[in-house]
Design a protein around this motif. Structure first.
Motif, PDB file in Angstrom:
ATOM      1  N   LYS A  34       2.398   8.963  42.392  1.00 31.46           N
ATOM      2  CA  LYS A  34       2.183   7.711  42.514  1.00 31.46           C
ATOM      3  C   LYS A  34       3.244   6.787  43.239  1.00 31.46           C
ATOM      4  O   LYS A  34       3.361   5.553  43.742  1.00 31.46           O
ATOM      5  N   LYS A  35       4.725   7.513  42.758  1.00 26.01           N
ATOM      6  CA  LYS A  35       5.706   6.772  43.013  1.00 26.01           C
ATOM      7  C   LYS A  35       6.764   7.708  43.663  1.00 26.01           C
ATOM      8  O   LYS A  35       6.996   9.022  43.451  1.00 26.01           O
ATOM      9  N   VAL A  36       7.307   6.817  44.877  1.00 24.53           N
ATOM     10  CA  VAL A  36       8.706   7.742  45.545  1.00 24.53           C
ATOM     11  C   VAL A  36       9.834   6.939  44.920  1.00 24.53           C
ATOM     12  O   VAL A  36       9.872   5.785  44.738  1.00 24.53           O
ATOM     13  N   THR A  37      10.969   7.625  44.347  1.00 22.95           N
ATOM     14  CA  THR A  37      12.073   6.994  43.836  1.00 22.95           C
ATOM     15  C   THR A  37      13.136   7.627  44.291  1.00 22.95           C
ATOM     16  O   THR A  37      13.372   8.663  44.993  1.00 22.95           O
ATOM     17  N   GLY A  38      14.238   6.633  44.591  1.00 21.98           N
ATOM     18  CA  GLY A  38      15.575   7.237  45.241  1.00 21.98           C
ATOM     19  C   GLY A  38      16.677   6.592  44.488  1.00 21.98           C
ATOM     20  O   GLY A  38      16.412   5.663  43.674  1.00 21.98           O
ATOM     21  N   GLU A  39      17.977   6.982  44.641  1.00 20.36           N
ATOM     22  CA  GLU A  39      19.115   6.645  44.030  1.00 20.36           C
ATOM     23  C   GLU A  39      20.135   6.661  45.082  1.00 20.36           C
ATOM     24  O   GLU A  39      20.288   7.308  46.044  1.00 20.36           O
ATOM     25  N   SER A  63       6.755  14.653  37.185  1.00 18.20           N
ATOM     26  CA  SER A  63       5.497  14.366  36.745  1.00 18.20           C
ATOM     27  C   SER A  63       4.793  13.398  37.733  1.00 18.20           C
ATOM     28  O   SER A  63       4.586  13.859  38.926  1.00 18.20           O
ATOM     29  N   ASP A  64       4.787  12.110  37.520  1.00 19.13           N
ATOM     30  CA  ASP A  64       4.125  11.316  38.619  1.00 19.13           C
ATOM     31  C   ASP A  64       4.927  10.769  39.559  1.00 19.13           C
ATOM     32  O   ASP A  64       4.663   9.685  40.386  1.00 19.13           O
ATOM     33  N   THR A  65       6.123  11.123  39.698  1.00 16.34           N
ATOM     34  CA  THR A  65       7.246  10.443  40.739  1.00 16.34           C
ATOM     35  C   THR A  65       7.736  11.714  41.567  1.00 16.34           C
ATOM     36  O   THR A  65       7.908  12.908  41.169  1.00 16.34           O
ATOM     37  N   LEU A  66       8.070  11.348  42.747  1.00 20.14           N
ATOM     38  CA  LEU A  66       8.725  12.256  43.690  1.00 20.14           C
ATOM     39  C   LEU A  66       9.930  11.737  43.941  1.00 20.14           C
ATOM     40  O   LEU A  66      10.206  10.509  44.357  1.00 20.14           O
ATOM     41  N   PHE A  67      11.090  12.421  43.306  1.00 23.32           N
ATOM     42  CA  PHE A  67      12.450  11.795  43.310  1.00 23.32           C
ATOM     43  C   PHE A  67      13.199  12.326  44.575  1.00 23.32           C
ATOM     44  O   PHE A  67      13.217  13.789  44.819  1.00 23.32           O
ATOM     45  N   ILE A  68      13.974  11.476  45.206  1.00 23.93           N
ATOM     46  CA  ILE A  68      14.561  11.811  46.390  1.00 23.93           C
ATOM     47  C   ILE A  68      16.083  12.409  46.090  1.00 23.93           C
ATOM     48  O   ILE A  68      16.809  11.496  45.779  1.00 23.93           O
ATOM     49  N   ASP A  69      16.175  13.666  45.978  1.00 18.98           N
ATOM     50  CA  ASP A  69      17.544  14.359  45.441  1.00 18.98           C
ATOM     51  C   ASP A  69      18.479  14.183  46.652  1.00 18.98           C
ATOM     52  O   ASP A  69      19.714  13.677  46.209  1.00 18.98           O
ATOM     53  N   THR A  70      18.022  14.400  47.887  1.00 16.60           N
ATOM     54  CA  THR A  70      19.067  14.286  49.043  1.00 16.60           C
ATOM     55  C   THR A  70      18.150  13.719  50.222  1.00 16.60           C
ATOM     56  O   THR A  70      17.067  13.788  50.464  1.00 16.60           O
ATOM     57  N   TRP A  71      19.034  12.605  50.784  1.00 16.61           N
ATOM     58  CA  TRP A  71      18.667  11.968  52.137  1.00 16.61           C
ATOM     59  C   TRP A  71      19.615  12.072  52.763  1.00 16.61           C
ATOM     60  O   TRP A  71      20.579  11.155  52.683  1.00 16.61           O
ATOM     61  N   ILE A  72      19.798  12.622  53.976  1.00 17.18           N
ATOM     62  CA  ILE A  72      20.988  12.539  54.707  1.00 17.18           C
ATOM     63  C   ILE A  72      20.389  12.492  56.099  1.00 17.18           C
ATOM     64  O   ILE A  72      19.454  13.202  56.521  1.00 17.18           O
ATOM     65  N   MET A  73      21.161  11.879  57.057  1.00 13.71           N
ATOM     66  CA  MET A  73      21.033  11.765  58.378  1.00 13.71           C
ATOM     67  C   MET A  73      22.294  11.706  59.211  1.00 13.71           C
ATOM     68  O   MET A  73      23.198  11.201  58.741  1.00 13.71           O
ATOM     69  N   SER A  74      22.035  12.327  60.321  1.00 15.86           N
ATOM     70  CA  SER A  74      23.168  11.960  61.510  1.00 15.86           C
ATOM     71  C   SER A  74      23.471  10.837  61.753  1.00 15.86           C
ATOM     72  O   SER A  74      22.453  10.250  62.220  1.00 15.86           O
TER      73      SER A  74
END
Lengths: 575, 80
Positions: free
Chosen positions: A523-528, A486-497
């Protein structure tokens, strides 16, 4: 490693280890194989929760979508079809069907793969066939396509092609294992006749290890670095005493033993294992053979980190670890000296330190038999890794010249190529999701097939980042999978070397995420953050980027976000 | 080796394989008398006994032992 010891493991309390669900399907009696698997898993700190199908129920379990197998919902399915049953089936065919036997079998295995992929998302481990010389035709069997020998080998060969075609289909090389131990060791006719158990109790732990090795690699538990002692390990003799002309390598003395080892180590390096040297020597003296000895296969440019001094080896390995920024548990240290091995084991228990045989002639065969360098993927970038670490060493020396971090970052003239996941990058990204343990917010592992599904989904956004600077290309170093809810963008995966820590890439990535969100009116970016024993590094990741914690979720408000200033520029027309 | 001595050594193997120090067997003991002695542990017992005495049972023997006594008689036979 014996069966009784593995069986004792079953009594250990493993509740603190998250279980990994494994289904075991066989056409022979598999109860003791099940015990060996679980017991060996516990040795390796894996809590395998095993569903063992009833005897000879592979077809029913795999082909029916409502079977116990799919209800169990395993992460791994181990399929073990025995050569004894295979031969019995072969004998039932008449001659004109026998030349089709391998093709038919491969079709049925591919049928299993398709059914499993249609009903679940898991990895398949298939044991190939141990050789069985039926000698119906004697050696002539090699000259005709309707012999069992011919069809058996054809099956084993074509199983490899199935493995190339299906990314989640892995082969446990039972054939190679039986070759190493001998059929008399692997199989007891008395036990088979009385119990329908194909393998001896002595052989089962080795079969279990093969499967567990693959499971570990798919789970990202892999070795990345080999650290070599020099005197009497990499060459024969002592360079400080014998001099460059006196060390045994190539044709001198038992030099062939060390040549063999170096040849194998070079293979490892070419496939992406980082090499380091840790030797008690004077630096220039130790380097000389790598630079000048004509018979040395390993050259100085093969070594990512070269440490030769008179300090304690445990401390030196700590230094190597800090330069490479990889876990101690991904390092292997080989040294001929038992005292040095003990110091490293006592101080750094996570480092693997093989108990090298006394005779150098046995080094390479012994190390190969341990199968330390199992992997679940290979990409072209792997081969460049040594070069990347050498570039990193140059950056580290430049950095010392700058007192101000920002000036240093500016001097690197970093450029970035940001893209949605592209087809050619999928293998590298899958590998990153499987291998990244430290900079990984939720530690969700993806196979290449999983990622293809993600890229096809309209609600999922993907971003990959390739970074370069004046010293060279880092390649693809960070990836994002985000899902619109809906109005959020959920960060399922964030990886970095971890090689690009402290370059400002996290801030750069955040800017890109917010841009996607605002472009889609989100409207919102969410992460876990899901903690694991290894990802403490990113515990405060979202906090540091200005996310605000609400319940268990970190939230960034798109409208009030101020773009981060970074020293990274997007490369126009980047490829 | 006398049968009694063989039974005593086999008893130690039973304790070890079944992981139970309480197990006491005699010539008359059958699988029904020993809780953990099932078809799975049977094969582990056979293998452990074969290793201990450095003998090989035939498939007929493995399937046919009626009690510990028969098993130990077979061992005695093989030891000569």
């Amino acid at each position: 490693m014996n069966f009784a010891a593995l069986k004792k493991n079953l009594k250990k309390d493993v509740l603190h280890i998250p279980p990994v669900k494994v289904a075991l399907l066989g056409d022979s009696s598999t109860q003791l194989f099940n015990h060996a698997l679980r017991g060996y898993g516990i040795n390796e700190n894996l809590n395998l929760e095993i569903f063992e199908a009833d005897y000879d129920q592979i077809d029913q379990q795999v082909m029916s979508g409502s079977s116990e197998l799919y209800e169990f919902n395993p992460r791994f399915i181990i399929i073990f079809q025995s050569v004894e049953k295979l031969f019995a089936h072969f004998c039932e065919k008449n001659n004109q069907h026998r030349s089709q036997f391998a093709a038919d079998h491969i079709n049925s295995v591919e049928g299993f793969i398709d059914a499993i992929n249609g009903n679940s998302r898991c990895n398949i481990i298939y044991l190939n066939f141990a050789e069985l010389a039926d000698n119906t035709f004697g050696h002539y069997a090699n000259k005709i396509d309707f012999s069992f020998t011919y069809q058996l080998r054809k099956i084993n060969f074509e199983l490899m092609d199935l493995g190339r075609k299906h990314k989640n289909f892995f082969i446990a090389d039972l054939s190679a294992l039986q070759n190493a131990f001998g059929r008399a060791y692997a199989h007891s006719p008395q036990i088979f006749i009385t119990t329908s158990m194909v393998h001896t109790i002595d052989f089962l732990p080795h079969v279990a290890k093969s499967c567990v090795d693959i499971i570990k690699a798919i789970q990202g538990k892999i070795k990345k670095c080999l650290i070599l002692d020099l005197d009497n390990t990499t060459w024969g003799g002592i360079i400080g005493d014998d001099g460059m002309e006196g060390i045994q390598i190539g044709s001198l003395g038992i030099g062939e033993a060390f040549t063999q080892l170096q040849r194998w180590v070079k293979q490892l390096k070419e496939r992406g294992i980082i090499l380091a040297v840790c030797s008690k020597n004077t630096d220039e003296v130790a380097r000389e053979p790598f630079e000048k000895h004509p018979d040395m296969i390993l050259r100085i440019e093969d070594i990512a980190v070269f440490v030769a001094n008179w300090e304690n080896k445990a401390d030196n390995i700590r230094n190597i670890q800090s330069v490479l920024n990889i876990g101690f548990d991904s390092m292997v240290f080989i040294d001929d000296n038992p005292a040095e091995r003990k110091i490293v084991r006592d101080n750094l228990p996570e480092v693997t330190v093989p108990e090298l045989p006394e005779d150098p002639a046995e080094y390479v065969g012994f190390l190969q038999s341990l199968n330390l360098f199992e992997t679940a993927s290979v990409t072209e970038e792997d081969g460049d890794r040594t070069k990347q670490y050498q570039e990193e060493a140059k950056r580290a020396s430049i950095k010392k010249a700058y007192t101000n971090e920002a000036d240093f970052l500016q001097s690197l003239s970093m450029t970035c190529v940001t893209r949605e996941f592209e087809k050619m990058d999928i293998p590298r990204i899958a590998q990153l999701t499987q291998r990244s343990n430290q900079f990984n917010l939720r530690t969700i592992r993806y196979t290449e097939d999983d990622l293809k599904r993600v890229t096809a989904s309209p609600d999922q956004f993907t971003l990959s980042f390739k970074l370069g600077d004046i010293f060279g290309d880092y390649g693809l170093v960070s990836a994002i999978i985000a899902e619109k809810k809906s109005d959020t963008l959920f960060i399922d995966t964030w990886i970095m070397s971890c090689r690009v820590l402290k370059r400002g890439l996290e801030q750069y990535v955040t800017n890109q995420l917010v841009e996607i969100a605002s472009r889609h009116g989100i409207k919102k970016v969410t992460g876990e953050y899901i903690p694991t024993p290894k990802n403490g590094l990113v515990k405060d990741h979202y906090k540091n980027l200005g996310f605000v914690q609400e319940n268990n979720v970190w939230v960034l408000d798109v409208n009030s976000f101020n773009q981060f200033q970074t020293h990274i520029k997007e490369q126009e027309n980047g490829s | 080796m006398e049968v009694n001595e063989i039974i005593s050594q086999v008893n130690t193997i039973f304790k070890d394989v079944l992981d139970n120090d309480e197990v006491v067997i005699s010539a008359d003991s059958t699988a029904n008398d020993v809780d953990e002695w099932d078809s799975l542990t049977h094969i582990q017992l056979i293998v452990a006994i074969e290793k201990h005495f450095k003998i090989r049972f035939s498939s007929g023997e493995i399937q046919g032992f009626k009690n510990v006594g028969e098993m130990c008689a077979a061992i005695k036979n093989k030891l000569g």
